[in-house]
Design a protein around this motif. Structure first.
Motif, PDB file in Angstrom:
ATOM      1  N   LEU C  64       0.882  -1.320  -0.118  1.00  0.00           N
ATOM      2  CA  LEU C  64      -0.096  -0.564   0.057  1.00  0.00           C
ATOM      3  C   LEU C  64       1.113   1.005   0.170  1.00  0.00           C
ATOM      4  CD1 LEU C  64      -2.447  -1.287   2.676  1.00  0.00           C
ATOM      5  CD2 LEU C  64      -3.119  -0.791   0.002  1.00  0.00           C
ATOM      6  N   HIS C  65       0.750   2.055  -0.498  1.00  0.00           N
ATOM      7  CA  HIS C  65       0.904   3.352  -0.438  1.00  0.00           C
ATOM      8  C   HIS C  65       0.327   4.668   0.306  1.00  0.00           C
ATOM      9  CE1 HIS C  65       3.756   6.643  -1.727  1.00  0.00           C
ATOM     10  NE2 HIS C  65       2.952   7.600  -2.158  1.00  0.00           N
ATOM     11  N   LEU C  66       0.967   4.999   1.399  1.00  0.00           N
ATOM     12  CA  LEU C  66       0.633   6.059   2.439  1.00  0.00           C
ATOM     13  C   LEU C  66       1.486   7.021   2.226  1.00  0.00           C
ATOM     14  CD1 LEU C  66      -1.039   6.191   4.081  1.00  0.00           C
ATOM     15  CD2 LEU C  66       0.309   6.113   5.771  1.00  0.00           C
ATOM     16  N   GLU C  67       0.387   8.021   1.921  1.00  0.00           N
ATOM     17  CA  GLU C  67       0.982   9.671   1.553  1.00  0.00           C
ATOM     18  C   GLU C  67       1.687  10.238   2.956  1.00  0.00           C
ATOM     19  OE1 GLU C  67       1.227  12.126  -0.855  1.00  0.00           O
ATOM     20  OE2 GLU C  67       0.864   9.954  -2.471  1.00  0.00           O
ATOM     21  N   PRO C  68       3.034  10.923   2.777  1.00  0.00           N
ATOM     22  CA  PRO C  68       2.805  11.836   3.388  1.00  0.00           C
ATOM     23  C   PRO C  68       2.757  12.835   4.641  1.00  0.00           C
ATOM     24  CG  PRO C  68       4.318  11.851   1.798  1.00  0.00           C
ATOM     25  CD  PRO C  68       3.595  11.191   1.340  1.00  0.00           C
ATOM     26  N   MET C  69       1.194  13.510   3.416  1.00  0.00           N
ATOM     27  CA  MET C  69       0.528  14.271   4.737  1.00  0.00           C
ATOM     28  C   MET C  69      -0.359  13.321   5.243  1.00  0.00           C
ATOM     29  SD  MET C  69       2.153  16.986   5.026  1.00  0.00           S
ATOM     30  CE  MET C  69       1.346  18.124   5.958  1.00  0.00           C
ATOM     31  N   ALA C  70      -1.254  12.235   4.263  1.00  0.00           N
ATOM     32  CA  ALA C  70      -1.862  10.920   5.200  1.00  0.00           C
ATOM     33  C   ALA C  70      -1.440  10.713   6.810  1.00  0.00           C
ATOM     34  CB  ALA C  70      -2.328  10.099   4.204  1.00  0.00           C
ATOM     35  N   ALA C  71       0.042  10.106   5.728  1.00  0.00           N
ATOM     36  CA  ALA C  71       0.700   9.920   7.372  1.00  0.00           C
ATOM     37  C   ALA C  71       1.200   9.876   8.204  1.00  0.00           C
ATOM     38  CB  ALA C  71       1.883   8.318   6.876  1.00  0.00           C
ATOM     39  N   PHE C  72       1.077  12.003   8.769  1.00  0.00           N
ATOM     40  CA  PHE C  72       1.252  12.821   8.924  1.00  0.00           C
ATOM     41  C   PHE C  72      -0.279  13.877   9.621  1.00  0.00           C
ATOM     42  CE2 PHE C  72       1.622  17.419  10.203  1.00  0.00           C
ATOM     43  CZ  PHE C  72       2.115  17.329  11.452  1.00  0.00           C
ATOM     44  N   ALA C  73      -1.130  13.523   9.212  1.00  0.00           N
ATOM     45  CA  ALA C  73      -2.101  13.427   9.909  1.00  0.00           C
ATOM     46  C   ALA C  73      -2.860  12.274  11.003  1.00  0.00           C
ATOM     47  CB  ALA C  73      -3.495  13.786   8.584  1.00  0.00           C
ATOM     48  N   LEU C  74      -2.764  11.133  10.310  1.00  0.00           N
ATOM     49  CA  LEU C  74      -2.974  10.223  11.335  1.00  0.00           C
ATOM     50  C   LEU C  74      -2.476  10.357  12.479  1.00  0.00           C
ATOM     51  CD1 LEU C  74      -3.858   7.115  11.209  1.00  0.00           C
ATOM     52  CD2 LEU C  74      -2.009   6.551  10.039  1.00  0.00           C
ATOM     53  N   ALA C  75      -1.114  10.703  12.110  1.00  0.00           N
ATOM     54  CA  ALA C  75       0.383  10.813  12.937  1.00  0.00           C
ATOM     55  C   ALA C  75       0.035  11.983  14.321  1.00  0.00           C
ATOM     56  CB  ALA C  75       1.587  11.749  13.193  1.00  0.00           C
ATOM     57  N   VAL C  76      -1.056  13.207  14.167  1.00  0.00           N
ATOM     58  CA  VAL C  76      -1.574  13.477  15.179  1.00  0.00           C
ATOM     59  C   VAL C  76      -2.796  13.849  15.066  1.00  0.00           C
ATOM     60  CG1 VAL C  76      -1.943  16.197  15.444  1.00  0.00           C
ATOM     61  CG2 VAL C  76       0.130  15.255  13.730  1.00  0.00           C
ATOM     62  N   VAL C  77      -3.706  12.485  15.017  1.00  0.00           N
ATOM     63  CA  VAL C  77      -4.723  11.885  15.306  1.00  0.00           C
ATOM     64  C   VAL C  77      -3.915  11.082  16.232  1.00  0.00           C
ATOM     65  CG1 VAL C  77      -6.849  11.407  15.105  1.00  0.00           C
ATOM     66  CG2 VAL C  77      -6.104  12.981  13.656  1.00  0.00           C
ATOM     67  N   ALA C  78      -2.862  10.234  16.168  1.00  0.00           N
ATOM     68  CA  ALA C  78      -3.109   9.253  16.887  1.00  0.00           C
ATOM     69  C   ALA C  78      -2.553   9.175  18.182  1.00  0.00           C
ATOM     70  CB  ALA C  78      -2.585   8.030  15.734  1.00  0.00           C
TER      71      ALA C  78
END
Ligand SMILES: Nc1ncnc2c1ncn2[C@@H]1O[C@H](COP(=O)(O)OP(=O)(O)OP(=O)(O)O)[C@@H](O)[C@H]1O
Ligand SMILES: [Mg+2]
Lengths: 258, 297, 313
Positions: C64-78
């Motif tokens: 799977l490919h995870l966009e850096p910004m999507a990963a970042f959004a997930l990071a903040v929420v997580a």
């Protein structure tokens, strides 16, 4: 007046270590009445208030509010159910204005949740407006309107006591417990307070249980009096009965009036 | 078996230092009902006072001890007068005491860093009396450091003196009475202000002794708070406000620590200490010997 | 914009989020924490895992490919959620205890987090974790600042917020006013931990390097000092305190070693002499200033009347 008493204590007992502060006390407060709880210093009066309001856990016995046991509930639940109080040594929210003291205590009249508050949804706005109205109304009735903006800490002593009563009324109680409301007041102020207690009872349709050392206040407003001594019941009855009881005169009145 | 005994000896030696420090936390708590987090910094100051009394002033060893202990006693009292007393007079909420203690601790630690510097200092061997120089004594099959023995003995003397003072003298009884009920004892003519000064002075003096002992065994440095923190945990563990509790907590904590680092892992030692702290708070917040009380309403 | 200035602005903005949370906890609810850096650490490390490890894991394991910004959004929420959940556990264990013990427990918690991180090689252990992706931008931080100020403001000016203040002022009276003290302390703790978690997540992906010692007790007290400087119980004070205390050390770089000496002394002086801090108990908004003025006038007016007559109407 209905038959079930608003409050009934059954064999109420509280021990601190070896000290029995309250021993097997039973009495009733009738719905809509003003009752007095008296006794010499250290007799256990405040402790009884603390037991009724859930601040202390009872050692034995029961507290029945409208026939239901409440002594195992959390203090805030008991307050929410309709039993509120004032304190012998005033406990206001000192650094808040008189208005905010009452405004805060009105919280049970609003239902909005935290998300509605964070997003400022319509219900939040509507209910907040109502809370403000209610607060203003209460301050008006209690004669505190012109001091609404004064910090509680800066109010004169008599008004602090009055504000504490106002705050207790903000929860729409059915039973109001007053712990030495006239302490530190001069005869004039005490007279005013007597009138006020009667007015409150009639206007808010509640019952009052008051602890006092001022005998004129107790004899003047109470319909029923319970006398404690060393944690135990000494007498119970109408003001006339109690005042005429030689044991009471011995243990209490005699000493108090020197 | 031998290793076990060796660990036991090490544990007792550290435990005695913890105890000396923990007593200060407990004494203040018993009277004022708050944890004086600045106590750790006073201990650190004691180590420096002792170090400079020996090296700069060249004082004899016993005198240096005395200078350190009186210095910290004075300092602790000054701290009480300047920082805590105004809060007490104002009946400030508990939160303010904790914050002030934190401020004091930051101030003291960083003043030392800014003026003396962060590099650790070692007590020069030459300045110590012979019975304290490094080296060890063989007791049976055990190797016991001379410093450890001295630490244990000096601590025992100090604590015994403290217990005698509290139990036998009028001032000690005043402390006990005030700890039990400040209002009532004030009515009986015991001046609470005096008792508070007394408690800070005693705690401060013991902090000085503890600081010097610790500095001798290890080093003197501004951030000794990790060790003083342990002694605080010990005080909580044993029951804040209880002197026997502070002693018991200190010895137990030190033993647990040495055994964990001896048999499990040194890295996990501190985690164990904090784990014990949290577990204790959850299971029995008043500690092993503390008494729980219903607050007066 | 000058890169250096920009960096200070971003650090101020990140600090502000954490300090706002502490302001709710300490300034408005009256709970003191020695361990909030621990919640920041949780936010930072969870975020670092989400941005530096998760994309590769998804790529290699699942294609799977995870966009850096999507990963970042997930990071903040997580990061925020993880901090919130941990704070809830800590709160359940300790919030029923007296104030002192809560402080002690937060201290134990903060130190425990640090020691645990020291011993997990997967996240770099004691040496730290380098070359994390840089995803936090100045505009994101400023936008989040606005959002968090609004959230804080709305919370404090609601019945929930007023109840928190009541808990701070007089716990027993709050209970007798039908306020569930435990629940409101818990809310304040969780909210403050979530704020700290967000701040931690943003920080990890801005300075691109995290290490357990960055989250020691000194860090926790630094954050608290910002609240105290601005004034307990004031959101504008919190903002002012954060800006001032993040900029001043940059201006006075030559006196770096004296910074904490001054802070420590200032904390004592503020507590002893002016506990309301810089702006003290009021808000620097038109209505806030008006409120403070009327309170002062009202007080004066009644002083002059020489009042203590019991105030009959
Ligand atoms: N939390 C407590 N712990 C220990 N003893 C207590 C506690 N609260 C009350 N007592 C004791 O219980 C007894 C009754 O106290 P209480 O405050 O109920 O008296 P009171 O009738 O209200 O007296 P006063 O007229 O002085 O207010 C006293 O001896 C008091 O010392
Ligand atoms: Mg009483």
């Amino acid at each position: 007046m209905s038959d079930t008493p608003i409050l009934e204590l059954k064999g109420l007992t509280k021990r601190f270590g070896g000290l029995t502060a309250v021993g097997d006390v039973s009495f009733k407060v009738s719905e809509g009445g003003i009752s007095g709880l008296i006794g010499p210093n250290g007799a256990g009066k405040t402790t009884i208030f603390n037991l009724i309001t859930g601040v202390y856990k009872v050692t034995a016995g029961e507290v029945l509010y409208r026939g239901n046991p409440i002594h195992n509930r959390e203090p805030y639940q008991i307050a929410d159910a309709g039993v509120t109080r004032t304190f012998q040594n005033i406990r206001l929210f000192k650094n808040l204005s008189a208005f905010d003291n009452v405004y805060t205590a009105c919280h049970t009249s609003a239902q909005y949740g935290i998300v509605e508050a964070l997003c400022r949804l319509p219900r939040f706005r509507r209910e907040e407006r109502a809370l403000k109205e209610k607060t203003r109304g209460l301050l008006e009735i209690m004669g505190l309107s012109d001091r609404a903006d004064v910090m509680a800490n800066n109010l004169p002593y008599g008004l602090q006591r009055r504000l504490e009563i106002t705050r207790a009324l903000a929860l729409d109680p059915k039973l109001l417990l007053l712990d030495e409301p006239a302490a530190g007041m001069n005869p004039d102020e005490t007279l005013n307070l007597m009138k006020l207690i009667g007015e409150i009872r009639d206007r808010f349709k509640l019952s009052v249980l008051v602890i006092e050392h001022h005998m004129d206040l107790i004899m003047g407003v109470c319909e029923h009096i319970h006398v404690l001594n060393f944690g135990c019941t000494l007498a119970d009855g109408s003001p006339e009965q109690v005042a005429g009881d030689p044991r009471v005169v011995d243990a209490y009145l005699g000493v108090e009036e020197e | 078996m031998n290793q076990f005994l060796q660990q036991l000896v090490n544990g007792l030696s550290i435990g005695s230092i913890y105890a000396l420090m923990a007593v200060g936390y407990s004494l203040v708590y018993s009277i004022m009902n708050f944890s004086n987090f600045a106590h750790g910094s006073v201990i650190m100051l004691g180590a420096y006072f002792g170090f400079f009394a020996l090296t700069l002033l060249g004082l004899p060893f016993a005198l240096a001890f005395f200078v350190a202990a009186s210095g910290t006693a004075l300092f602790a009292v000054a701290l009480e007068r300047l920082a805590y007393k105004p809060l007490r007079d104002r009946k400030a909420p508990f939160l303010y005491f904790i914050i002030t203690a934190m401020g004091a601790s930051i101030f003291i630690d960083n003043s030392v860093i800014a003026t003396i510097g962060p590099t650790p200092k070692t007590f020069p061997q030459a300045s110590l009396p012979s019975f304290l120089r490094s080296g060890s004594v063989e007791i049976g099959s055990l190797n016991v450091g001379r410093v450890d023995i001295a630490m244990f003995v000096i601590t025992a003397i100090c604590l015994a003196a403290l217990v005698l003072f509290i139990d036998k003298t009028k001032m000690g009884k005043a402390i006990q009475a005030t700890a039990y009920n400040m209002k009532a004892s004030a009515l009986m003519g015991i001046n609470p202000g005096f008792v508070i000064i007394l408690v800070f002075a005693i705690g401060g003096a013991l902090a000085g002794v503890a600081g010097v002992l610790y500095g001798m065994k290890y080093q003197v440095y501004p951030q000794m708070s990790s060790i003083t923190m342990k002694s605080f945990i010990a005080a909580v563990f044993g029951g804040l406000g209880s002197l026997p509790g502070a002693l018991l907590g200190s010895v137990l904590l030190a033993l647990i620590e040495t055994f964990v680092s001896g048999y499990v892992s040194t890295q996990l030692r501190d985690l164990f200490a904090f784990g014990i702290l949290i577990a204790m708070l959850v299971i029995r917040p008043q500690g092993i010997m503390g008494k729980s009380m219903e607050d007066k309403a | 914009m000058d890169a250096y200035i920009q960096q200070i602005i971003v650090m101020t903005g990140i600090n502000l989020i954490a300090v706002l949370g502490l302001s709710i906890l300490t300034g408005f609810t009256g709970l003191f924490s020695f361990g909030h850096a621990g919640f920041m650490a949780i936010g930072s490390y969870i975020a670092a895992i989400c941005t530096a490890r998760l994309p590769q894991i998804l790529q290699t394991q699942f294609g799977l490919h995870l966009e850096p910004m999507a990963a970042f959004a997930l990071a903040v929420v997580a990061g925020a959620l993880a901090a919130g959940v941990v704070s809830w556990l800590i709160g359940m264990l300790t919030l029923k205890l007296k104030g002192d013990y809560f402080c002690i427990a937060t201290m134990g918690f903060g130190e425990a987090v640090r020691i645990i991180l020291n011993n997990i090689p997967y996240v770099g252990g004691a040496r730290g974790w380098e070359s994390l992706p840089k995803l936090t931008s100045i505009w994101l931080v400023l936008g989040l600042d606005v959002l968090f100020v609004v959230i804080t403001w709305n919370l404090i000016n609601s019945r929930q917020g007023r109840n928190m203040v009541a808990v701070r002022e007089e716990e027993l009276a709050a209970q007798m006013s039908g306020i569930d003290v435990y629940r409101h302390k818990m809310t304040a703790l969780i909210v403050s931990a979530i704020f700290a978690g967000v701040a931690g997540a943003l920080m990890a992906n801005y300075i691109q390097f995290i290490r357990p010692t960055m989250f020691n007790m000194a860090r926790s007290t630094d954050l608290t000092i910002m609240v105290i400087f601005g004034g307990l119980g004031s959101i504008s004070g919190t903002i002012l305190g954060t800006i001032l205390l993040t900029w001043l050390p940059e201006v006075f770089r030559n006196f770096a070693q004296w910074r904490l000496v001054v802070y420590g002394l200032a904390v004592i002086v503020i507590m002893v002499g002016r506990p309301q801090g810089l702006v003290g108990g009021m808000e620097l908004t038109p209505s806030g200033i008006r409120k403070a003025m009327t309170a002062r006038n009202a007080r004066k007016r009644f002083k002059e009347v020489g009042d203590d007559a019991g105030g009959q109407k």
